[in-house]
Each structure stands twice: as structure tokens, then as C-alpha cells.
Design a protein around this motif. Structure first.
Motif, PDB file in Angstrom:
ATOM      1  N   GLY A   5       0.791  -1.225   0.000  1.00 14.92           N
ATOM      2  CA  GLY A   5       0.000   0.000   0.000  1.00 14.92           C
ATOM      3  C   GLY A   5       0.818   1.268   0.000  1.00 14.92           C
ATOM      4  O   GLY A   5       0.973   1.917   1.020  1.00 14.92           O
ATOM      5  N   GLY A   6       1.320   1.646  -1.161  1.00 12.43           N
ATOM      6  CA  GLY A   6       2.161   2.844  -1.267  1.00 12.43           C
ATOM      7  C   GLY A   6       1.441   4.131  -0.898  1.00 12.43           C
ATOM      8  O   GLY A   6       1.959   4.963  -0.166  1.00 12.43           O
ATOM      9  N   GLY A   7       0.203   4.305  -1.369  1.00 11.40           N
ATOM     10  CA  GLY A   7      -0.561   5.514  -1.060  1.00 11.40           C
ATOM     11  C   GLY A   7      -1.510   5.318   0.101  1.00 11.40           C
ATOM     12  O   GLY A   7      -1.752   6.233   0.881  1.00 11.40           O
ATOM     13  N   LEU A   8      -2.046   4.099   0.248  1.00 12.01           N
ATOM     14  CA  LEU A   8      -3.023   3.792   1.295  1.00 12.01           C
ATOM     15  C   LEU A   8      -2.963   2.315   1.606  1.00 12.01           C
ATOM     16  O   LEU A   8      -2.938   1.484   0.688  1.00 12.01           O
ATOM     17  N   PHE A   9      -2.958   1.965   2.889  1.00 12.30           N
ATOM     18  CA  PHE A   9      -3.013   0.570   3.314  1.00 12.30           C
ATOM     19  C   PHE A   9      -4.163   0.406   4.283  1.00 12.30           C
ATOM     20  O   PHE A   9      -4.147   0.953   5.381  1.00 12.30           O
ATOM     21  N   ALA A  10      -5.205  -0.323   3.851  1.00 13.78           N
ATOM     22  CA  ALA A  10      -6.376  -0.584   4.693  1.00 13.78           C
ATOM     23  C   ALA A  10      -6.297  -2.015   5.200  1.00 13.78           C
ATOM     24  O   ALA A  10      -6.369  -2.963   4.420  1.00 13.78           O
ATOM     25  N   TYR A  11      -6.148  -2.175   6.490  1.00 17.21           N
ATOM     26  CA  TYR A  11      -6.052  -3.492   7.119  1.00 17.21           C
ATOM     27  C   TYR A  11      -7.274  -3.655   8.018  1.00 17.21           C
ATOM     28  O   TYR A  11      -7.278  -3.258   9.177  1.00 17.21           O
ATOM     29  N   GLY A  12      -8.359  -4.158   7.418  1.00 15.13           N
ATOM     30  CA  GLY A  12      -9.620  -4.257   8.136  1.00 15.13           C
ATOM     31  C   GLY A  12     -10.372  -2.938   8.092  1.00 15.13           C
ATOM     32  O   GLY A  12      -9.838  -1.903   7.718  1.00 15.13           O
ATOM     33  N   GLY A  13     -11.646  -2.970   8.445  1.00 15.00           N
ATOM     34  CA  GLY A  13     -12.454  -1.757   8.510  1.00 15.00           C
ATOM     35  C   GLY A  13     -13.010  -1.350   7.159  1.00 15.00           C
ATOM     36  O   GLY A  13     -12.923  -2.067   6.172  1.00 15.00           O
ATOM     37  N   LEU A  14     -13.588  -0.162   7.140  1.00 19.48           N
ATOM     38  CA  LEU A  14     -14.186   0.411   5.935  1.00 19.48           C
ATOM     39  C   LEU A  14     -13.465   1.705   5.589  1.00 19.48           C
ATOM     40  O   LEU A  14     -13.315   2.581   6.449  1.00 19.48           O
ATOM     41  N   VAL A  15     -13.017   1.813   4.349  1.00 14.89           N
ATOM     42  CA  VAL A  15     -12.359   3.028   3.867  1.00 14.89           C
ATOM     43  C   VAL A  15     -13.114   3.513   2.639  1.00 14.89           C
ATOM     44  O   VAL A  15     -13.329   2.751   1.693  1.00 14.89           O
TER      45      VAL A  15
END
Length: 86
Positions: A5-15
Motif C-alpha cells: 500500500g504505497g498511497g493507502l493501506f487498509a487493514y480491516g475496517g471500511l475506507v
């Protein structure tokens, strides 16, 4: 980013991303963004361009995610060494 995730890393949850530009990022997996561990990623009216992944997911990488939705967005000129460049 050296890993995921260079710009954004979502590990669980809602983005939710609306009206954003994710440009010129790099990572091993998911140059622009990555969603894992059940994360739900919703993208609308956005741009993913010029991102690069060493392995997979130049624009967006979603593995073991809770879902990925992309509406009215542009994914262009992203690169990946393996699969999924957009």
C-alpha cells in the motif's frame, strides 16, 4: 512504501475515498492502495495514476478484502511486475 500500500493501506475496517488523486506511489504490493484482512474499500470520483508495484496491484491491490467498489474513477498508467496494473 517498502511493503504494502504505497498511497493507502487498509487493514480491516471500511475506507471510503471520494474525489481523491492517488498518484506516483510505489510498494511491493499495491502501489496506489491495498486492502486486506477484511477491509472494504470504496472508491468514487477518483484518480489512480502513475503508481507502481514490484509484484501485484499497480493501481489497487485487494486480497482477502471484504470488498472493493470503484465508481466513476480513472485507473491509468499504473504498473506491476506481476498481475493487476490498471
Amino acid at each position: 512504501a517498502d511493503d504494502t500500500g504505497g498511497g493507502l493501506f487498509a487493514y480491516g475496517g471500511l475506507v471510503t475515498l471520494t474525489g481523491v488523486s492517488v498518484v506516483g506511489n510505489s510498494a511491493f504490493l499495491g502501489g496506489g492502495a491495498a486492502a486486506t484482512n477484511g477491509a472494504v474499500l470504496r472508491v468514487a470520483d477518483s484518480l489512480f495514476s502513475g503508481n507502481a508495484a514490484t509484484i501485484n496491484g499497480g493501481g489497487i491491490y485487494a486480497v482477502n478484502s471484504g470488498g472493493l467498489t470503484v465508481d466513476r474513477s480513472v485507473l491509468s498508467a499504473n504498473a506491476a511486475g506481476g498481475e493487476g496494473f490498471g
